[in-house]
Design an enzyme around this catalytic site. Structure first.
Site, PDB file in Angstrom:
ATOM      1  CG  HIS A 260     -31.520  -1.964  -3.847  1.00  0.00           C
ATOM      2  ND1 HIS A 260     -30.643  -3.002  -4.057  1.00  0.00           N
ATOM      3  CD2 HIS A 260     -30.755  -0.853  -3.759  1.00  0.00           C
ATOM      4  CE1 HIS A 260     -29.409  -2.535  -4.103  1.00  0.00           C
ATOM      5  NE2 HIS A 260     -29.449  -1.231  -3.907  1.00  0.00           N
ATOM      6  CG  ASP A 262     -27.943   0.846  -1.087  1.00  0.00           C
ATOM      7  OD1 ASP A 262     -27.715   0.070  -2.024  1.00  0.00           O
ATOM      8  OD2 ASP A 262     -28.408   1.987  -1.259  1.00  0.00           O
ATOM      9  CG  ASP A 372     -28.197   1.032  -6.937  1.00  0.00           C
ATOM     10  OD1 ASP A 372     -28.251   1.840  -7.869  1.00  0.00           O
ATOM     11  OD2 ASP A 372     -28.035   1.377  -5.751  1.00  0.00           O
ATOM     12  CG  HIS A 577     -23.884  -1.519  -4.955  1.00  0.00           C
ATOM     13  ND1 HIS A 577     -24.707  -2.597  -4.816  1.00  0.00           N
ATOM     14  CD2 HIS A 577     -24.653  -0.441  -4.700  1.00  0.00           C
ATOM     15  CE1 HIS A 577     -25.918  -2.197  -4.493  1.00  0.00           C
ATOM     16  NE2 HIS A 577     -25.909  -0.883  -4.412  1.00  0.00           N
TER      17      HIS A 577
END
Length: 995
Positions: A260, A262, A372, A577
């Protein structure tokens, strides 16, 4: 004859095994101390600093100076390029040779002008393999480059991970050497580690745990760290243990590599590009060594970045995708916030993402991947299904602060009844490490035991990138089918969900939103980002509509498809997000606001021969649809300054009394003789709260902040003054003091024939850990309030009966919220806010927060926003609240026309019922001779409608959200329009082919 003692003391045997592999204790004589053999310094290191992130071909042209290990460099966000010359000793023939590089920051190894390996100490990647088994024919001397970003996996927080970055941090290299790597030692260490963890995790009451304990102890007995010939005997003991199989009914864990990343968070967008490259090139190296490895990768934007910046790496990714190892998932442009983007923005997330995956990898994604994000809208199931996706994976609800979500594998039913198969990995993580603990927790936490016998385990360092390691793969390989643990298989999302679908008959269904009971401060933090998002969503909508109309009226007009495409991608990127929620550092905020500025520079299309164009694509704005008066059209506004200093405002629909401090002493509905404001209270009351969360500053506002309600903001700096005396508009203004540093200036506006009163607000905001809200106590009693969401609305409780109710003390909504009882209600509208709290009869809109991490200056400065209160007779549907909220957010735009042109009024589209909203008009994605129009049912009921148009349409077809025509579902087009049937909250997309 000597007989070896048989010992049973669990503690001593366990600690003996732990110390045998410890990297802290007894490394002079234990196994860990033999992981590395001979060492050799590199021949030379030189370095050069760059303030910017530059390509490799520019980096090699820099001026390099000698560097000594231990010297510092920096500061934060700069890049240090190292030129490393090395020679492998001839005596290391037949050995595995590594470059051991331990440094602060995140590094990338470059050889032959290509990135070949990421090196990050935080991500347990400190070695680059120079040779698996050194041969004479291999080069022994070489020069390579190392690009080192002056930031860590999680940025450069000053004092804590989420603190604002330290701009002056210095970095260093601690080790730069050639080493002989002992693979046999690594294998034994992995055996021991897994056995020791089995002992600990299965516990004293478990027989299998004791078998692991005695196996590990016997391995210590036979293993002599200085004698490699003893290793096979120890390994055979481990193999015998790991080879003891499970029964047929054992749970199966589907392991998938994961990383993951970001798209921006504690680092800027630009650094994410390099994080992707560092992580994914390392994954490619692992796939080359482990043909069974599977890696899942979401976010089309990140892949597009790599395609542009690292084309060679992207080509390798495509090759491994064809082999089924590198698996694109998610279907969206970024892993967006699940609450705040508009319905159309969510559609575009899937449209852009799915089209990218189809073009670059040959397939659409079948799984929505959003592990997430801070909550999930009830309209997502319908949007997923319309985008070719029927499966959903996340784990974020495991973060709930109050209630434990009751399912791991279930059907999620959306607002319109659409269902998607949903899986929450029971290990409650998207960055497992392949450890025994991960496997045990996956089984233990599974809330659907007996219903679902398969679960996902996503392994690899995440958030800041990093991804899987060889050690993680080795751990999982050890226990593919080991008694006492679940079965483990390297798998894919498709295999997992296919097996879950096959055994889905006993699965439960969850209806409605997936509300995260945490991070609800993100509905308000970084107000400028939220303002920019709402305004750009409206602007792109209007430009698409105007361009579509111009396209139909002038065959020489060039629809700005490329420019709109790029601007949409910028907007979608900012909906990541950690960006639109405001949980990012100041550098990201600055980038996001610049991207919004790019959107505001969209050129308007040229005028057409039809004369002046008032951009009004909302057919329900016609007065005959929502009559606001008794039939007259000359009802002017009136203002009266009263003896006590208050002002009386009236427009024939509403009568308001505004006190000197700007509060509403009264709000009266003239036609129904009904007072709106609750007895003894005042509306438009600003209130301030202390706002100090437990840890996640920008993310969280805690329930206890409600107990810190400070005195209302009533200190008058500038008393109420009349700005407009009446006629078409009456307005007053005033200024209040929030504190020594902060003020509120507001204009209260009542327009002729308008059913709501507006509050145009400017705040100078310089607070610390305070929360500003505005309250309206109203004469309404209802156990639930209604909030607008994407393409519809839903209800939430106004009471706190259960923990599920009071966990919703702060909720999100879009342009409006409504509190109604039978025959009467009050709506709260806004043009850029998302946080609400409606408890009992008090309607509250959240305005501004003042968090200090990860952005120490978050929300400091000037803010402009508008909200409105709209009392109404009957239901909010009957009163036109939805339409009024659109009017507030999509003001009419006058487009210039050519002098002397025809000024006749014309209408492009109309819809026969106010229940159906015409949301979008744009050029079709892959056809220049077609328009895409999107409508949705907004009232929450089944309805038949007719879409009429004056445009030159020759035929119409239903299509999905990816604009794929449904050949079984033509839309009959007649002179009377296109007849359409809607179920509650259904989204309908049509392709209109032009003549």
């Amino acid at each position: 004859m000597y007989h070896q003692p048989v010992l049973k003391n669990r503690r001593t045997l366990l600690e003996r095994a732990e110390k045998f592999i410890s990297d802290t204790y007894f490394t002079d004589c234990n196994l860990r101390g033999r992981l590395y053999g001979d060492t050799c310094p590199v021949e030379s290191i030189s370095y050069s600093m760059s303030q910017k992130r530059i390509p490799f071909l520019e980096a090699v042209k820099l001026n390099y100076e000698p560097y000594e290990v231990g010297d510092t460099f920096g500061p934060t966000w700069w890049t240090c390029w190292f030129k490393v010359s090395l020679r492998i000793p001839d005596s290391w023939r037949g050995k595995q040779v590594h470059l051991r590089w331990e440094s602060d920051g995140e590094a990338m190894v470059w050889m032959g002008q290509q990135p070949v390996q990421g090196l990050t100490k935080e991500g347990e990647k400190i070695c680059y393999i120079l040779s698996e088994c050194l041969k004479d024919s291999e080069p022994h001397s070489m020069t390579l480059y190392i690009e080192l970003a002056c930031n860590g996996l999680f940025g450069a927080g000053q004092g804590s991970m989420i603190a604002a970055p330290d701009p002056d941090r210095k970095y260093s290299v601690q080790k730069a050497e050639l080493v002989v790597f002992n693979q046999e030692v690594r294998e034994l260490l992995t055996d021991f580690e897994m056995l020791v963890d089995i002992v600990k995790l299965l516990g004293e009451g478990n027989q299998r745990g004791y078998q692991a304990l005695f196996t590990a102890n016997e391995m210590v007995n036979v293993c002599e760290p200085t004698n490699p010939s003893s290793f096979p005997a120890a390994r055979s003991l481990a193999l015998r243990f790991f080879s003891q199989r499970n029964g047929d009914s054992q749970h199966t864990v589907h392991a998938m590599g994961h990383c993951h990343i970001d798209s921006a968070w504690l680092w800027p967008y630009e650094e994410t590009i390099r994080k992707c490259a560092r992580s994914w090139v390392t994954v490619i190296r692992l796939m080359e060594k482990n043909s069974h490895m599977v890696f899942t990768c979401s976010q089309a934007q990140q892949l597009e970045w790599v395609r542009g910046w690292y084309p060679g790496l992207f080509s390798q990714i495509q090759d491994h995708a064809k082999k089924g190892q590198f698996i694109p998932v998610g279907g969206t442009w970024v892993e967006m916030d699940g609450n705040l983007p508009s319905g159309e923005s969510m559609v575009r997330q899937f449209l852009e993402g799915q089209c990218f995956f189809k073009k670059e990898f040959g397939n659409y994604c079948r799984e929505f991947w959003l592990p997430d994000t801070f909550g999930y809208s009830a309209q997502l199931p319908q949007i997923m299904q319309g985008s070719g996706i029927t499966r959903f994976l996340t784990q974020k609800l495991s973060w709930n602060l109050v209630n434990t979500f009751p399912h791991n594998t279930f059907f999620w039913e959306g607002l319109d009844g659409s269902q998607v198969l949903t899986h929450f990995p029971p290990g409650n993580s998207y960055e497992m490490k392949g450890k025994v603990e991960d496997l045990v927790n996956t089984v233990k936490n599974n809330k659907d035991k007996g219903r679902a016998n398969h679960s996902a385990a996503l392994f690899g360092f995440g958030d800041g990138g990093g991804g899987p390691t060889q050690l993680m793969l080795d751990r999982l390989d050890r226990v593919q089918d080991t008694d006492g643990l679940p079965r483990v298989q390297m798998s894919s999302p498709d295999r997992l969900f296919s097996l879950l679908e096959a055994e889905s008959s006993l699965l439960c269904t969850w209806t409605g939103e997936l509300f995260l009971e945490l991070h609800n401060g993100t509905y308000t933090t970084q107000a400028q980002i939220k303002l920019g998002n709402r305004q750009c969503e409206a602007l792109l909508h209007d430009v698409e509509v105007a361009s579509s109309l111009a396209l139909c009226q002038d065959n020489t007009f060039q629809y700005p498809s490329t420019q709109l495409h790029n601007l949409w991608r910028l907007l979608l990127l900012n909906q990541f997000h950690d960006v639109i929620p405001g949980s990012c550092i100041e550098m990201v905020v600055e980038d996001a606001l610049q991207y919004y500025q790019a959107n505001t520079r969209v050129p308007h299309p040229p005028s057409e021969d039809k004369g002046p164009v008032v951009l009004n694509t909302l057919p329900w704005e016609r007065t005959e649809v929502v009559p606001l008066t008794d039939g007259t059209t000359d009802q002017p506004c009136g203002l009266l300054l009263q003896v006590d200093g208050s002002v009386l405002m009236e427009n024939g629909i509403l009568r308001a009394v505004v006190n000197k401090d700007g509060c509403l002493a009264s709000l009266y509905m003239v036609k129904t003789n009904r007072e709106v404001i609750y007895d003894g209270w005042q509306g438009n009351q600003f209130v301030l709260f202390d706002d100090v969360p437990l840890y996640w500053d920008a993310w969280d506002t805690m329930d206890y902040h409600l107990q810190t309600r400070l005195k209302p903001v009533r200190e008058v700096v500038r008393p109420i003054q009349v700005l407009s005396l009446g006629g078409l508009r009456g307005s007053v203004t005033f200024t209040l003091q929030i504190s020594e540093k902060s003020t509120i200036t507001q204009e209260i506006i009542l327009d002729a024939m308008c059913p709501y009163i507006k509050f145009k607000t400017q705040v100078e905001w310089f607070e610390s850990h305070k929360f500003l809200k505005v309250e309206f106590p109203v004469r309404v009693r209802s156990p639930e309030a209604t909030y607008e969401i994407q393409f519809g609305h839903l209800q939430r409780p106004t009471h706190r009966n259960t923990s599920w109710d009071w966990a919703r003390f702060e909720v999100w909504g879009h342009k409006w919220a409504d509190l109604s009882e039978h025959g009467f209600g009050v709506s709260l509208l806004n043009d850029c806010k998302y946080g609400y709290s409606i408890h009992r009869n008090v309607m509250t809109l959240s305005l501004l927060r003042a968090t200090k991490a990860p952005d120490a200056n978050a929300d400091m400065g000037s803010h402009q926003f508008t909200y409105a209160i709209m009392p109404h007779k009957g239901t909010f549907q009957e009163a036109g609240v939805i339409q009024c909220a659109y009017n507030l957010n999509y003001p009419l735009r006058l487009i210039d026309h050519a002098p002397g042109s025809n000024t006749a009024v014309w209408s492009a589209f109309s819809v026969s019922t106010a229940a159906v909203i015409l949301e979008t008009i744009k050029q079709a994605e892959d056809r220049k001779d077609a328009l895409l129009v999107r409508l949705y049912e907004s009232h929450g009921g089944s309805v038949s409608a007719s879409l009429s148009t004056s445009l030159p349409v020759r035929e119409a077809w239903h299509c999905d959200l990816l604009e794929r025509v449904d050949l079984s579902h033509p839309a009959p087009f007649t002179g009377a329009g296109i007849p359409l049937n809607f179920r509650p909250f259904q989204i309908v997309s049509l392709l209109l082919y032009l003549k």
